[in-house]
Design an enzyme around this catalytic site. Structure first.
Site, PDB file in Angstrom:
ATOM      1  N   LYS A 167      51.846 -52.554 -99.236  1.00 57.35           N
ATOM      2  CA  LYS A 167      50.720 -53.369 -99.855  1.00 57.35           C
ATOM      3  C   LYS A 167      50.793 -53.722-101.374  1.00 57.35           C
ATOM      4  CE  LYS A 167      47.102 -53.384-101.831  1.00 57.35           C
ATOM      5  NZ  LYS A 167      47.002 -54.510-103.000  1.00 57.35           N
TER       6      LYS A 167
ATOM      7  N   GLY B 206      50.490 -46.807-109.481  1.00 56.02           N
ATOM      8  CA  GLY B 206      49.300 -47.353-109.797  1.00 56.02           C
ATOM      9  C   GLY B 206      48.163 -46.479-111.044  1.00 56.02           C
ATOM     10  N   SER B 207      47.150 -46.945-110.997  1.00 57.97           N
ATOM     11  CA  SER B 207      46.121 -46.180-112.006  1.00 57.97           C
ATOM     12  C   SER B 207      45.898 -44.627-111.732  1.00 57.97           C
ATOM     13  CB  SER B 207      45.103 -47.102-112.453  1.00 57.97           C
ATOM     14  OG  SER B 207      44.296 -47.304-111.110  1.00 57.97           O
TER      15      SER B 207
ATOM     16  N   ILE C 131      42.681 -44.856-109.221  1.00 61.25           N
ATOM     17  CA  ILE C 131      43.026 -45.091-107.799  1.00 61.25           C
ATOM     18  C   ILE C 131      43.665 -44.015-107.331  1.00 61.25           C
ATOM     19  CG2 ILE C 131      43.818 -46.768-106.006  1.00 61.25           C
ATOM     20  CD1 ILE C 131      41.247 -47.916-107.676  1.00 61.25           C
ATOM     21  N   GLY C 132      44.671 -43.404-108.005  1.00 60.01           N
ATOM     22  CA  GLY C 132      45.533 -42.326-107.500  1.00 60.01           C
ATOM     23  C   GLY C 132      44.743 -41.161-106.938  1.00 60.01           C
TER      24      GLY C 132
ATOM     25  N   GLU D  80      52.661 -42.107-108.664  1.00 62.06           N
ATOM     26  CA  GLU D  80      53.538 -42.423-110.031  1.00 62.06           C
ATOM     27  C   GLU D  80      52.275 -43.171-110.657  1.00 62.06           C
ATOM     28  OE1 GLU D  80      56.321 -41.743-110.885  1.00 62.06           O
ATOM     29  OE2 GLU D  80      57.605 -41.561-109.089  1.00 62.06           O
TER      30      GLU D  80
ATOM     31  N   CYS E 213      54.333 -48.539-117.132  1.00 65.10           N
ATOM     32  CA  CYS E 213      53.704 -47.276-117.213  1.00 65.10           C
ATOM     33  C   CYS E 213      54.523 -46.101-118.111  1.00 65.10           C
ATOM     34  CB  CYS E 213      53.864 -46.630-115.500  1.00 65.10           C
ATOM     35  SG  CYS E 213      55.822 -46.617-115.258  1.00 65.10           S
TER      36      CYS E 213
END
Ligand code: NAD
Length: 478
Positions: free
Chosen positions: A172, A225-226, A229-230, A247, A281
């Site tokens: 996704k 991602g952030s 949301i992780g 990550e 990142c």
């Protein structure tokens, strides 16, 4: 409108709805993607399950998988111009950055293609009369949630490792940048990847992304991602006891001692924060300088920052635009806070003449004396903004370096070898660079964080272990 790619075919989204694709350099819509939902994800996961459980993908030998990956690596290089153009426009990346990303994804497939048949278990000493061995087996179907800042590179390191280990993948990509991955999946089919090995479903995170992490047919999740949301993804996966590689973000310190080679430092430190317009990142977003060298180092960096240029991706300048309007507003918000709190801007680059007014531009900015607890020293800006601050001695440097919730990458600049190692050991971080900086480093180097930067490792051979499950077989023969 671009559709999903499932079972080696272009598949329209079940809802028929779309998401506009913006060109960050102009702010204009130039395409659209399918707005994927749980039905699309289900189709993709079923395709991956069939590929893994029934074959042909799941029945290929490791050498056959590796050979396909090597073929894809060469195919990517054959299509380098096309992929560079897609990635550059979709993400607003200067051409040289997009080209570097294309080269990197080819290298990931080369590296992991070569590694596919070198991943194996062991035999273990045990009691007399027994032979014990371990097998490294793939999880089955792996789900990959990819952010917008480096779609090709993150696909390479995450999907590349998972495929090498024998998993079938459902990806996704981020709603802001997925065109290159849709094309890459077509190229994979062209070189002979069987249906279902690589599936791409586009859409929003809270719809398609959430459906992927919830799907009972997914055995492992790789999320990039952030941190916010992780946490959600981890909670969702925990309900099904599914392992997750996370990550996440960073606020990586560049620690500079007075004895450092400043000529060598300046271009590296500048690149560490302006690469991909700071949307990295592992951007080197904090500059910690020993007090006795602070003014001297800032003077040199000011000159470098003042010369930086930001503009449309096609102009191939130092920085392209930020990914979207809201990201631009977010970065501007940080700079307004700096102004309000009396934090001095010591130098700023320029937005190139003629850059479209609707593009999402932000000139690279160097700030000095940023207090350690200020949000500019604590939070990920995800823009070309470098926060400089002085330190007094080694202990102070380590204290400041570790004083954020993140721990992704760090660099130490000093000629003193013992100090290099003392600091490298004390900094809480997944990677430490001595007198260099790799913003994630090479494909061969294990990468990942501690604390809010995540857990698990991608890149390098190490990543292959996360994409496998170890099975122990104990045989009694006497
Ligand atoms: P984000 O967390 O908003 O989105 C990342 C991905 O997650 C996107 O594909 C998004 O659609 C999806 N997503 C959003 N909500 C979801 C949900 N509820 N369930 C499942 N998926 C969901 O992050 P972003 O703003 O797109 O990316 C920037 C962040 O990514 C930064 O924090 C950056 O540091 C981090 N990042 C980390 C690495 C790394 O390797 N450590 C690499 C690149 C980016």
């Amino acid at each position: 409108m671009k559709q999903h790619f499932i079972d080696n075919r272009t598949v329209p989204g079940a809802s028929g709805e779309s998401i506009p694709v913006f060109d960050p350099s102009t702010g204009q819509v130039y395409d659209s993607i399918a707005r994927g939902n749980a039905t699309d994800i289900d189709l993709a996961v079923r395709a991956a399950r069939r590929a893994f459980d029934e074959g042909p993908w799941g029945r290929l030998t490791a050498a056959e998988r590796g050979r396909l990956m090597l073929k894809l690596s060469l195919k990517i290089l054959d299509h380098a111009d096309e992929l560079t153009e897609i990635e550059s426009r979709d993400c607003g990346k200067p051409t040289k950055q997009a080209r570097a990303d294309v080269t990197a994804v080819a290298r990931y497939f080369e590296y992991y293609g070569g590694a596919a048949d070198k991943l194996h278990g062991e035999t273990l000493p045990y009691q007399n009369g027994y032979t014990v061995l371990t097998l490294r087996e793939p999880h089955g179907v792996t789900g990959h949630v990819v952010p917008w800042n480096y779609p090709l590179q993150i696909f390479g390191r995450s999907v590349g490792g998972a495929l090498a280990a024998g998993n079938a993948c459902v990806v996704k990509p981020a709603e802001d940048a997925c065109l290159s991955l849709l094309r890459l999946a077509e190229l994979a089919a062209d070189v002979g990847f069987p249906p279902g090995a690589i599936n791409i479903v586009t859409g929003y995170g809270h719809e398609a992304g959430d459906a992927l992490t919830r799907h009972p047919g997914v055995d492992h999740i790789s999320f990039t991602g952030s941190p916010r949301i992780g946490v959600l993804v981890t909670q969702t996966a925990a309900e099904r006891h599914v392992p997750v590689t996370l990550e996440l973000g960073g606020k990586s310190p560049q620690i500079v001692f007075a004895d450092a080679d400043i000529d060598a430092l300046v271009p590296v430190a500048v690149n560490a924060i302006i690469q991909n317009a700071g949307q990295t990142c592992s951007a080197g977003s904090r500059l910690l300088v020993e007090r006795s060298a602070y003014d001297r180092v800032l003077e040199r960096l000011s000159q470098a920052f003042a010369a930086l240029r930001t503009g449309p991706a096609t102009q191939d300048l130092d920085c392209g635009p930020l990914i979207r309007k809201t990201q631009q507003e977010r970065v501007q918000g940080f700079l307004k806070d700096a102004e309000r709190d009396g934090i001095a801007t010591v130098a700023q680059g320029k937005v190139a003449d003629g850059a479209p007014a609707e593009g999402y531009y932000q000139a690279p900015t160097l700030l000095r004396d940023v207090p350690v607890n200020h949000r500019l020293a604590q939070e990920e800006v995800f823009g070309p903004v470098l926060a400089a601050m002085p330190f007094d001695d080694e202990a102070d440097a380590v204290r400041i370096a570790n004083a954020t919730e993140y721990g992704l990458a760090a660099s130490v600049w000093t000629r003193d070898g013992a100090r290099q190692l003392r600091i490298a050991r004390k900094v809480r971080s997944g990677q430490v660079f001595i007198n260099n900086y790799g913003a994630g480093g090479g494909i061969e180097l294990p990468f990942g964080g501690v604390k809010a930067s995540g857990h698990g490792r991608e890149k390098g051979f190490e990543a292959l272990y996360s994409f496998t499950v170890l099975k122990t077989i104990s045989i009694k023969h006497d």
